[in-house]
Write a protein that holds these residues in place. Structure first.
Motif, short mmCIF file in Angstrom:
data_model
loop_
_atom_site.label_atom_id
_atom_site.label_comp_id
_atom_site.label_asym_id
_atom_site.label_seq_id
_atom_site.Cartn_x
_atom_site.Cartn_y
_atom_site.Cartn_z
N SER A 1 12.72 -0.78 -1.19
CA SER A 1 11.64 -1.74 -1.00
C SER A 1 10.94 -1.58 0.34
O SER A 1 11.52 -1.11 1.32
N GLY A 2 9.68 -2.00 0.34
CA GLY A 2 8.91 -2.07 1.57
C GLY A 2 8.91 -3.49 2.08
O GLY A 2 9.87 -4.24 1.89
N ALA A 3 7.84 -3.90 2.71
CA ALA A 3 7.75 -5.24 3.29
C ALA A 3 7.71 -6.30 2.19
O ALA A 3 7.13 -6.10 1.12
N TYR A 4 8.35 -7.44 2.45
CA TYR A 4 8.37 -8.55 1.48
C TYR A 4 6.96 -9.10 1.28
O TYR A 4 6.54 -9.36 0.17
N TYR A 5 6.24 -9.27 2.39
CA TYR A 5 4.85 -9.71 2.31
C TYR A 5 3.94 -8.49 2.44
O TYR A 5 4.18 -7.62 3.27
N ALA A 6 2.89 -8.47 1.64
CA ALA A 6 1.97 -7.33 1.64
C ALA A 6 1.33 -7.12 3.00
O ALA A 6 1.00 -6.00 3.38
N ASN A 7 1.16 -8.23 3.76
CA ASN A 7 0.53 -8.09 5.07
C ASN A 7 1.55 -7.86 6.19
O ASN A 7 1.24 -7.99 7.37
N GLY A 8 2.80 -7.54 5.80
CA GLY A 8 3.81 -7.19 6.79
C GLY A 8 4.15 -8.34 7.72
O GLY A 8 4.38 -9.46 7.28
N ILE A 9 4.17 -8.05 9.03
CA ILE A 9 4.57 -9.07 10.00
C ILE A 9 3.40 -9.91 10.49
O ILE A 9 3.53 -10.71 11.41
#
Length: 356
Positions: free
Chosen positions: A164-172
């Protein structure tokens, strides 16, 4: 625990572009399964090719929500080593969740061994890109083939893994959240401190409505007085008010005892920050925001690690926190936790566990 390993004869195609992994949408080649019944206890631990589970239509998990789950990650360090972050804490929390729901507890050693062995089998799936990881989802559920409500007689413990990548599409980048004033997530004496699907089901309606209004999550209030902050939909919450870090207490067992939360509190105290775990009223937050003393706010959890809050809506009024930017303390916590997890900085706490 002896684990039988049956490797797949049809390995899947590993993602070529790790920037498009998303979260929890792609799964590795194998999964772990462990059976339980009230006659012989836990037995038949095995790793098998990933695939569908066959369950009786009357299984208690479908009709009475007898299930709990966990979430943790495996990380690839710069030298290629794969490591876990505090898996024993996840195991202990699952035991507490299982006890509350009436499910058989998975021993800590069995939980950790199962996770380590499965990741060892599928560690080639662990992403190499910065910020990506293997998300690990252990779950435990009742399998009795009866719609009668009674003491549980059989269960399964399963672990699946997703690169997986970031949980939120906009990252941090900072997210927008709103206070939920109608629905409640948990009450004293309930299941708020457990990681069970019922808590998330209770949160779904408000979350859907919040997303329609452009918010990422809702911030829950207590179920009795509707005035004290508890947690965000998928995370614990922390605030920096006038130089002090405050976070809702977990003593009344209405808030999930987050492992990321626990780790951050240790880091903060080690670095000399004044930290308080206590009741926090929404009026206190609103007053701090109006007075310019609400300096930072962030969510904490395994999936996102840290999620800065840029906008908080209270009774229809928007409060912008730290000019909608990531705060200094929030950034420090993110860099420290992810630095330890990905092996970029020394783990002086002994939190990481290497996978052979």
């Amino acid at each position: 625990m002896e684990i039988k390993i049956t490797r797949t004869e049809n390995p899947g195609q590993k993602p070529a572009d790790e920037s498009k992994l998303g979260f929890g949408k792609i799964f590795t080649d194998h999964m772990f399964i462990y059976d339980w019944d009230d006659q012989i206890g836990w037995h038949d631990a095995r790793i098998v090719p990933f695939g569908s589970l066959e369950l009786h239509p009357a299984a208690t998990v479908f009709h009475y929500a007898l299930e709990v789950f966990e979430g943790l990650k495996a990380y690839r360090t710069a030298d290629g080593t794969v490591q876990l972050f505090r898996p024993d804490e996840n195991a202990k929390r699952m035991i507490n969740s299982a006890e509350r729901i009436g499910l058989p507890p998975v021993p800590v050693d069995d939980f950790v061994q199962a996770v380590k062995t499965l990741i060892s089998v599928d560690k080639d799936w662990c992403p190499h890109s910065d910020g990506c990881s293997l998300y690990i989802r252990p779950f435990l559920f009742g399998t009795d083939a009866s719609v009668g409500l009674h003491t549980l007689h059989s269960a399964k413990f399963v672990i699946i893994v997703a690169p997986s990548g970031a949980y939120y599409a906009n990252g941090i980048n900072p997210v927008d959240i709103m206070i939920e004033t109608e629905d409640v997530r948990a009450v004293r004496g309930g299941t708020g401190y457990t990681k069970c699907g019922g808590n998330y089901a209770a949160a779904q309606r408000a979350t859907v409505e919040a997303e329609k209004k452009g918010f990422s999550q809702v911030l829950w209030l207590d179920g009795v007085e509707r005035k004290y902050i508890e947690e965000v939909g998928s995370m614990n919450i922390m605030f920096k008010i006038d130089g002090k870090v405050v976070t809702p207490s977990i003593e009344e067992k209405t808030v999930l005892p987050g492992i990321t939360r626990k780790s951050m509190l240790e880091v903060l105290r080690d670095r000399g920050f004044a930290v308080e775990e206590r009741k926090i009223s929404i009026e206190e937050i609103e007053e701090a925001a109006k007075a310019g003393k609400l300096e930072e706010a962030w969510g904490t959890g395994t999936a996102a690690v840290v999620s800065p809050v840029g906008r908080l809506q209270i009774d229809g009024v928007d409060y912008i926190i730290n000019n909608g930017k990531i705060g200094e303390v929030t950034h420090m916590l993110y860099n420290t936790l992810t630095g330890i997890q990905w092996g970029k900085i020394e783990d002086t706490y002994g939190w990481t566990v290497k996978v052979d």
